[in-house]
Scaffold this active site. Structure first.
Site, mmCIF file in Angstrom:
data_model
loop_
_atom_site.group_PDB
_atom_site.id
_atom_site.type_symbol
_atom_site.label_atom_id
_atom_site.label_comp_id
_atom_site.label_asym_id
_atom_site.label_seq_id
_atom_site.Cartn_x
_atom_site.Cartn_y
_atom_site.Cartn_z
ATOM 1 N N VAL A 1 -1.531 8.148 -33.484
ATOM 2 C CA VAL A 1 -1.566 6.782 -34.218
ATOM 3 C C VAL A 1 -0.273 6.409 -33.603
ATOM 4 O O VAL A 1 0.672 7.013 -33.961
ATOM 5 C CB VAL A 1 -1.631 7.068 -35.583
ATOM 6 C CG1 VAL A 1 -1.544 5.257 -36.220
ATOM 7 C CG2 VAL A 1 -2.684 7.662 -36.167
ATOM 8 N N LYS A 2 -0.147 5.237 -33.249
ATOM 9 C CA LYS A 2 0.822 4.517 -32.564
ATOM 10 C C LYS A 2 1.596 3.476 -33.862
ATOM 11 O O LYS A 2 0.919 2.780 -34.343
ATOM 12 C CB LYS A 2 0.401 3.529 -31.399
ATOM 13 C CG LYS A 2 1.567 4.106 -30.317
ATOM 14 C CD LYS A 2 1.189 3.144 -29.006
ATOM 15 C CE LYS A 2 1.949 3.173 -27.956
ATOM 16 N NZ LYS A 2 1.722 2.348 -26.931
ATOM 17 N N ILE A 3 2.893 3.857 -33.974
ATOM 18 C CA ILE A 3 3.342 3.105 -35.085
ATOM 19 C C ILE A 3 4.835 2.641 -34.915
ATOM 20 O O ILE A 3 5.398 3.159 -34.003
ATOM 21 C CB ILE A 3 3.760 4.102 -36.295
ATOM 22 C CG1 ILE A 3 2.670 4.814 -36.728
ATOM 23 C CG2 ILE A 3 4.451 3.276 -37.723
ATOM 24 C CD1 ILE A 3 1.571 4.435 -37.909
#
Ligand code: E4P
Length: 215
Positions: free
Chosen positions: A82-84
């Site tokens: 997951v890219k945050i």
């Protein structure tokens, strides 16, 4: 250094997956929009094409929303990361997700301090954007060099994904710097295999071979 593709275009990924050189993929909302498909549609397909991590980015900008999205995204496939974004709410979300064993890629990193914060929050990966730093007159590759040094000094397990790559020179420099991964756009990846002397050398070998048959 592992090679990731920085694209959400499935056809492009297929072409390079066949060469066996691509381990993972990074996407972002702009790349997904450019593919003409939705994230929900494209990510499962990409996850089947490569063995390694596939980054899918959250849209929420508050911690609660990011965590909610992340928990859904990781249900898609075991290799989803997951890219945050590197903002205060993002760091909070990374801390929660890391405690749950959900892998994160902290994106939009432009300074050494941001990289350290993301690593301390528990990010699995950090993505320094080198091309965009070059665009404002800074040396993006130097940030990667510094990050490698600092992460080694403090023995941080977070892996560095050199992102926003625009040229072969960027790839060479981040490789020399010791980046764990370079995420490379298709156009640059296509250029990497070519060298004028390879083409010239091969033409000469073929010519000599043909001549030898006539003797
Ligand atoms: C990284 O994960 C990003 O998707 C990407 O490298 C951004 O690159 P750009 O600056 O060329 O948009």
């Amino acid at each position: 250094m592992k090679i990731f593709m920085d694209t959400a275009n499935v056809d492009e990924i297929k072409e390079f997956a066949d060469q066996g050189i691509v381990y993972g993929v990074t996407t972002n909302p702009s790349l997904v929009a450019r593919s003409g498909r939705t994230q929900a549609d494209v990510i499962p397909e990409i996850c089947r094409l490569v063995p390694g991590p596939v980054s899918a980015e959250v849209i929420s900008q508050d911690c609660e929303g990011m965590v909610r999205e992340a928990r859904e995204l990781v249900k898609i496939a075991a290799n989803v990361v997951v890219k945050i974004p590197c903002i205060t709410e993002g760091l909070k979300a990374i801390k929660i997700l890391s405690a749950e064993g959900i892998r994160t890629n902290c994106t939009l990193i432009f300074s050494l301090a941001q990289a350290m914060l993301a690593a301390r929050a528990g990010a699995t990966y950090v993505s320094p954007f080198i091309g965009r730093l070059d665009d404002i007159g800074e040396d993006g590759c130097k940030l990667v060099e510094d990050m490698v040094k600092v992460f080694r000094t403090y023995n941080l397990p977070t892996q560095i994904i050199a992102a926003s790559i625009r040229s072969r020179a960027h790839v060479d420099r981040v490789m020399l710097a010791g980046a764990d991964i370079a995420t490379i756009p298709t156009k640059v990846l296509k250029e990497l295999v070519h060298h004028e002397l390879t083409d010239k050398g091969l033409a000469k070998f073929m010519e000599d071979y043909q001549n030898s048959l006539q003797k």
